[in-house]
Motif scaffolding. Structure first.
Motif, PDB file in Angstrom:
ATOM      1  N   PHE A 429      72.700  25.482  56.924  1.00 14.16           N
ATOM      2  CA  PHE A 429      73.794  25.320  55.967  1.00 14.16           C
ATOM      3  C   PHE A 429      75.088  25.888  56.544  1.00 14.16           C
ATOM      4  O   PHE A 429      75.096  26.970  57.137  1.00 14.16           O
ATOM      5  CB  PHE A 429      73.476  26.025  54.645  1.00 14.16           C
ATOM      6  CG  PHE A 429      74.581  25.873  53.628  1.00 14.16           C
ATOM      7  CD1 PHE A 429      74.709  24.695  52.901  1.00 14.16           C
ATOM      8  CD2 PHE A 429      75.505  26.894  53.439  1.00 14.16           C
ATOM      9  CE1 PHE A 429      75.744  24.548  51.984  1.00 14.16           C
ATOM     10  CE2 PHE A 429      76.541  26.751  52.527  1.00 14.16           C
ATOM     11  CZ  PHE A 429      76.656  25.571  51.804  1.00 14.16           C
ATOM     12  N   LYS A 430      76.170  25.136  56.352  1.00 11.18           N
ATOM     13  CA  LYS A 430      77.477  25.536  56.885  1.00 11.18           C
ATOM     14  C   LYS A 430      78.496  25.545  55.750  1.00 11.18           C
ATOM     15  O   LYS A 430      78.773  24.505  55.140  1.00 11.18           O
ATOM     16  CB  LYS A 430      77.916  24.545  57.975  1.00 11.18           C
ATOM     17  CG  LYS A 430      79.303  24.813  58.553  1.00 11.18           C
ATOM     18  CD  LYS A 430      79.681  23.739  59.559  1.00 11.18           C
ATOM     19  CE  LYS A 430      79.838  22.370  58.896  1.00 11.18           C
ATOM     20  NZ  LYS A 430      80.279  21.318  59.835  1.00 11.18           N
ATOM     21  N   ALA A 431      79.033  26.710  55.459  1.00 13.60           N
ATOM     22  CA  ALA A 431      80.053  26.811  54.409  1.00 13.60           C
ATOM     23  C   ALA A 431      81.353  26.159  54.878  1.00 13.60           C
ATOM     24  O   ALA A 431      81.596  26.026  56.083  1.00 13.60           O
ATOM     25  CB  ALA A 431      80.288  28.275  54.055  1.00 13.60           C
ATOM     26  N   ASN A 432      82.164  25.747  53.928  1.00 13.30           N
ATOM     27  CA  ASN A 432      83.447  25.120  54.240  1.00 13.30           C
ATOM     28  C   ASN A 432      84.480  25.681  53.275  1.00 13.30           C
ATOM     29  O   ASN A 432      84.305  25.613  52.061  1.00 13.30           O
ATOM     30  CB  ASN A 432      83.332  23.594  54.088  1.00 13.30           C
ATOM     31  CG  ASN A 432      84.552  22.859  54.633  1.00 13.30           C
ATOM     32  OD1 ASN A 432      85.691  23.275  54.423  1.00 13.30           O
ATOM     33  ND2 ASN A 432      84.310  21.759  55.336  1.00 13.30           N
ATOM     34  N   ASP A 433      85.568  26.271  53.810  1.00 12.35           N
ATOM     35  CA  ASP A 433      86.547  26.907  52.928  1.00 12.35           C
ATOM     36  C   ASP A 433      87.373  25.901  52.140  1.00 12.35           C
ATOM     37  O   ASP A 433      88.188  26.287  51.287  1.00 12.35           O
ATOM     38  CB  ASP A 433      87.458  27.871  53.701  1.00 12.35           C
ATOM     39  CG  ASP A 433      88.139  27.220  54.897  1.00 12.35           C
ATOM     40  OD1 ASP A 433      87.989  25.996  55.074  1.00 12.35           O
ATOM     41  OD2 ASP A 433      88.826  27.945  55.646  1.00 12.35           O
ATOM     42  N   ALA A 434      87.165  24.604  52.390  1.00 10.09           N
ATOM     43  CA  ALA A 434      87.829  23.576  51.583  1.00 10.09           C
ATOM     44  C   ALA A 434      86.957  23.134  50.414  1.00 10.09           C
ATOM     45  O   ALA A 434      87.250  22.135  49.757  1.00 10.09           O
ATOM     46  CB  ALA A 434      88.188  22.363  52.448  1.00 10.09           C
ATOM     47  N   PHE A 435      85.909  23.861  50.154  1.00 10.83           N
ATOM     48  CA  PHE A 435      85.035  23.592  49.007  1.00 10.83           C
ATOM     49  C   PHE A 435      85.563  24.388  47.823  1.00 10.83           C
ATOM     50  O   PHE A 435      85.455  25.613  47.781  1.00 10.83           O
ATOM     51  CB  PHE A 435      83.605  24.012  49.359  1.00 10.83           C
ATOM     52  CG  PHE A 435      82.605  23.830  48.247  1.00 10.83           C
ATOM     53  CD1 PHE A 435      82.190  22.558  47.863  1.00 10.83           C
ATOM     54  CD2 PHE A 435      82.057  24.932  47.597  1.00 10.83           C
ATOM     55  CE1 PHE A 435      81.246  22.394  46.858  1.00 10.83           C
ATOM     56  CE2 PHE A 435      81.124  24.782  46.589  1.00 10.83           C
ATOM     57  CZ  PHE A 435      80.721  23.497  46.219  1.00 10.83           C
ATOM     58  N   MET A 436      86.184  23.695  46.851  1.00  8.96           N
ATOM     59  CA  MET A 436      86.864  24.381  45.753  1.00  8.96           C
ATOM     60  C   MET A 436      86.560  23.773  44.379  1.00  8.96           C
ATOM     61  O   MET A 436      87.478  23.546  43.582  1.00  8.96           O
ATOM     62  CB  MET A 436      88.379  24.363  45.964  1.00  8.96           C
ATOM     63  CG  MET A 436      88.876  25.045  47.208  1.00  8.96           C
ATOM     64  SD  MET A 436      90.691  24.973  47.311  1.00  8.96           S
ATOM     65  CE  MET A 436      90.961  25.740  48.916  1.00  8.96           C
ATOM     66  N   PRO A 437      85.316  23.495  44.038  1.00  9.12           N
ATOM     67  CA  PRO A 437      85.046  22.898  42.730  1.00  9.12           C
ATOM     68  C   PRO A 437      85.347  23.844  41.579  1.00  9.12           C
ATOM     69  O   PRO A 437      85.518  23.402  40.433  1.00  9.12           O
ATOM     70  CB  PRO A 437      83.555  22.573  42.794  1.00  9.12           C
ATOM     71  CG  PRO A 437      82.998  23.562  43.764  1.00  9.12           C
ATOM     72  CD  PRO A 437      84.076  23.724  44.797  1.00  9.12           C
ATOM     73  N   PHE A 438      85.409  25.152  41.870  1.00  7.92           N
ATOM     74  CA  PHE A 438      85.706  26.141  40.832  1.00  7.92           C
ATOM     75  C   PHE A 438      87.148  26.612  40.933  1.00  7.92           C
ATOM     76  O   PHE A 438      87.511  27.638  40.382  1.00  7.92           O
ATOM     77  CB  PHE A 438      84.749  27.328  40.957  1.00  7.92           C
ATOM     78  CG  PHE A 438      83.301  26.937  40.921  1.00  7.92           C
ATOM     79  CD1 PHE A 438      82.667  26.646  39.722  1.00  7.92           C
ATOM     80  CD2 PHE A 438      82.561  26.848  42.095  1.00  7.92           C
ATOM     81  CE1 PHE A 438      81.333  26.267  39.690  1.00  7.92           C
ATOM     82  CE2 PHE A 438      81.226  26.467  42.084  1.00  7.92           C
ATOM     83  CZ  PHE A 438      80.614  26.176  40.863  1.00  7.92           C
ATOM     84  N   SER A 439      87.978  25.848  41.658  1.00  8.76           N
ATOM     85  CA  SER A 439      89.344  26.224  41.997  1.00  8.76           C
ATOM     86  C   SER A 439      89.300  27.385  42.987  1.00  8.76           C
ATOM     87  O   SER A 439      88.264  27.661  43.613  1.00  8.76           O
ATOM     88  CB  SER A 439      90.176  26.561  40.758  1.00  8.76           C
ATOM     89  OG  SER A 439      91.548  26.683  41.104  1.00  8.76           O
ATOM     90  N   THR A 440      90.413  28.099  43.151  1.00 13.68           N
ATOM     91  CA  THR A 440      90.476  29.208  44.096  1.00 13.68           C
ATOM     92  C   THR A 440      91.608  30.139  43.694  1.00 13.68           C
ATOM     93  O   THR A 440      92.395  29.827  42.804  1.00 13.68           O
ATOM     94  CB  THR A 440      90.677  28.681  45.541  1.00 13.68           C
ATOM     95  OG1 THR A 440      90.519  29.760  46.470  1.00 13.68           O
ATOM     96  CG2 THR A 440      92.059  28.059  45.711  1.00 13.68           C
TER      97      THR A 440
END
Length: 500
Positions: A429-440
């Motif tokens: 699994f690789k996290a991505n800092d452009a993953f924002m379904p909960f906003s930021t």
């Protein structure tokens, strides 16, 4: 009537007054322009409508993408007479909500909800009230199990109840909407109200129907127009008038729960979030500036209830549709479930670290669907310089989260559903800092941890025990949102479940 005689002195005085008036007007315009700020460029607005004639109210994201292609990642549109700065793409959203998080931490105007909440609750409050209520809610949610084993057990229990409901359909086609919302809502109910509701509880079902109806309307063009032209829409017939009536009925439900709590309240033994709020209210009852009162308690409860029900259940509903369209992906998830968990025990949160493909699929469902595509509106809480532009205090800001999730610099083939977006070359699994379904940033959803836990446990429980069967061929399944506004809502569909 005698003619007016103007002397030379009077002419000089008149000219001086004229010059002074011109200077005054120019000074006023300079002050006005300074107050207005140097906003980013954007399309020319017209009186009253602003840029509404250039926006498709049935698909705002598409319209904003087209404008971004012309004006860049930061541009200004006018919704009615009010300017809104649009942030499009990962870097623009990150630069604002993360790099200048405090400046962009205000909640922007959202008339269809604020007309009811009047600035109370967590989601739509500002300033010190928001900070205090958010801190209280986070602490209380953690104390009652968010992110802990106790809430995991509640989710597992609810997933079991839902599984039985699915099985009771006896392989007949059904619409999963309220099956899912009942289960998801019961998780937040156990934290807020201290108990779950039976699935056939009429008041509970009515509440879920009200929440679903409001999410549908607010996400429709009717909701969009209500936010832009609230005064005008008040006189125009349409389904938008149900929004406020629905909220009032939700409030009645919550008030009934509050009264029951007051009757059995024991300050030394808090059972749930409402008890904790009552304790704080009694403690600060003599403080005229306290934010802990009946209004903020009702609205805070409704914020948690609405946010904790509709977004997660909609993600599950959309996710099931996606999994039916791509059976080869579903099969790989089930293989990983069988390998790591097997068929004889309940999935647990600790399993997630050993299930990279399943984790990647769930992340990809959230990225691909972008359930809240435009985030909730933000505003700058003080005069702010951003990318060379001057945004006066109170400037409304629209972060387009869908544009982050479809940024080609952060995701390969962003418009295609592909779990590899969250896997590295070794299939870890690789996290991505452009993953924002909960906003930021400062306004990131306070229920993020709970939602992530729910999505993993519900999806793995479903796929461990059931096979999803669409009523049409997978190639015919259309993943286009039925409504795209505040929320991206999946098409209405039915499916069958078959035991594995």
């Amino acid at each position: 009537m005698l003619p007016t005689i103007v002397t030379g002195w009077e002419r000089i005085e008149f000219r001086s007054m004229t010059v002074a008036l011109v200077v005054l007007c120019l000074s006023f315009l300079v002050i006005l322009n300074k107050k207005k700020g140097k906003l980013p460029p954007g399309p020319r607005a017209i009186p009253v409508l602003g840029n509404l004639h250039q926006l498709d109210t049935t698909d705002l994201v598409k319209s904003l993408k087209e404008l971004s292609n012309k004006y860049g990642p930061v541009f200004t549109i006018y919704l009615g007479q009010k300017p809104h700065v649009v942030l499009y793409g990962y870097q623009a959203v990150k630069d604002a909500l993360v790099e200048q998080a405090d400046h962009f931490s205000g909640r922007g105007d959202f008339h269809v909800v604020q007309k009811f909440t009047k600035g109370n609750g967590i989601a739509f409050s500002n300033g010190e009230k928001w900070k205090i209520l958010r801190r209280f809610a986070l602490t209380t949610l953690r104390n009652f199990g968010m992110g802990k084993r106790s809430i995991e057990e509640r989710i597992q229990e609810e997933a079991h109840f839902l599984l039985e409901e699915f099985r009771n359909t006896k392989q007949n086609p059904f619409d999963p909407t309220f099956f899912l919302s009942r289960a998801v809502s019961n998780v937040i109910c156990s934290i807020v109200f201290g108990n779950r509701f039976e699935y056939d509880d009429k008041k509970f079902l009515t509440l879920l129907e009200l929440i679903n109806d409001n999410f549908q309307i607010i996400s429709s063009p009717w909701g969009t127009l209500c936010n832009i032209f609230p005064g005008f829409m008040d006189y125009l017939p349409g389904p938008h008038h149900r929004i406020f009536r629905n909220f009032e009925k939700m409030k009645t439900f919550v008030m009934e729960q509050l009264r029951k709590h007051e009757e059995t309240f024991q300050p030394d033994c808090p059972r749930d979030l409402i008890d904790c709020f009552l304790t704080r209210m009694k403690k600060e009852k003599d403080d005229p500036e306290s934010y802990f009162n009946m209004d903020t308690m009702v609205m805070t409860t409704l914020n948690l209830f609405f946010g904790g029900t509709e977004t997660v259940s909609t993600t599950l509903r959309y996710g099931i549709l996606i999994l039916m369209k791509y059976p080869h992906i579903t099969e790989k998830v089930q293989q990983e479930i069988d390998k790591v968990i097997g068929r004889n025990r309940c999935p647990a949160v600790e399993d997630r670290s050993k299930m990279p493909y399943t984790d990647a699929v769930i992340h990809e469902i959230q990225r691909f669907t972008s359930i809240i595509p435009l985030s909730l509106p933000h505003c700058v809480i003080r005069d702010t310089v951003f990318r060379g532009y001057f945004l006066p205090q109170g400037t409304e800001v629209i972060p387009v989260l869908t544009s982050v999730h479809s940024d080609p610099e952060k995701f390969k083939e962003p418009h295609t559903f592909n779990p590899d977006n969250f896997l590295d070359e070794s299939h870890r699994f690789k996290a991505n800092d452009a993953f924002m379904p909960f906003s930021t940033g400062k306004r990131i959803c306070l229920g993020e941890g709970l939602a992530r836990m729910e999505l993993f446990l519900f999806f793995t429980t479903f796929l461990q025990n059931l096979i999803f069967k669409p009523t049409t061929h997978p190639d015919m399944i259309d993943l286009t949102p039925s409504t795209s506004g505040v929320g991206n809502l999946p098409p209405i569909y039915e499916f069958r479940v078959i035991p594995r």
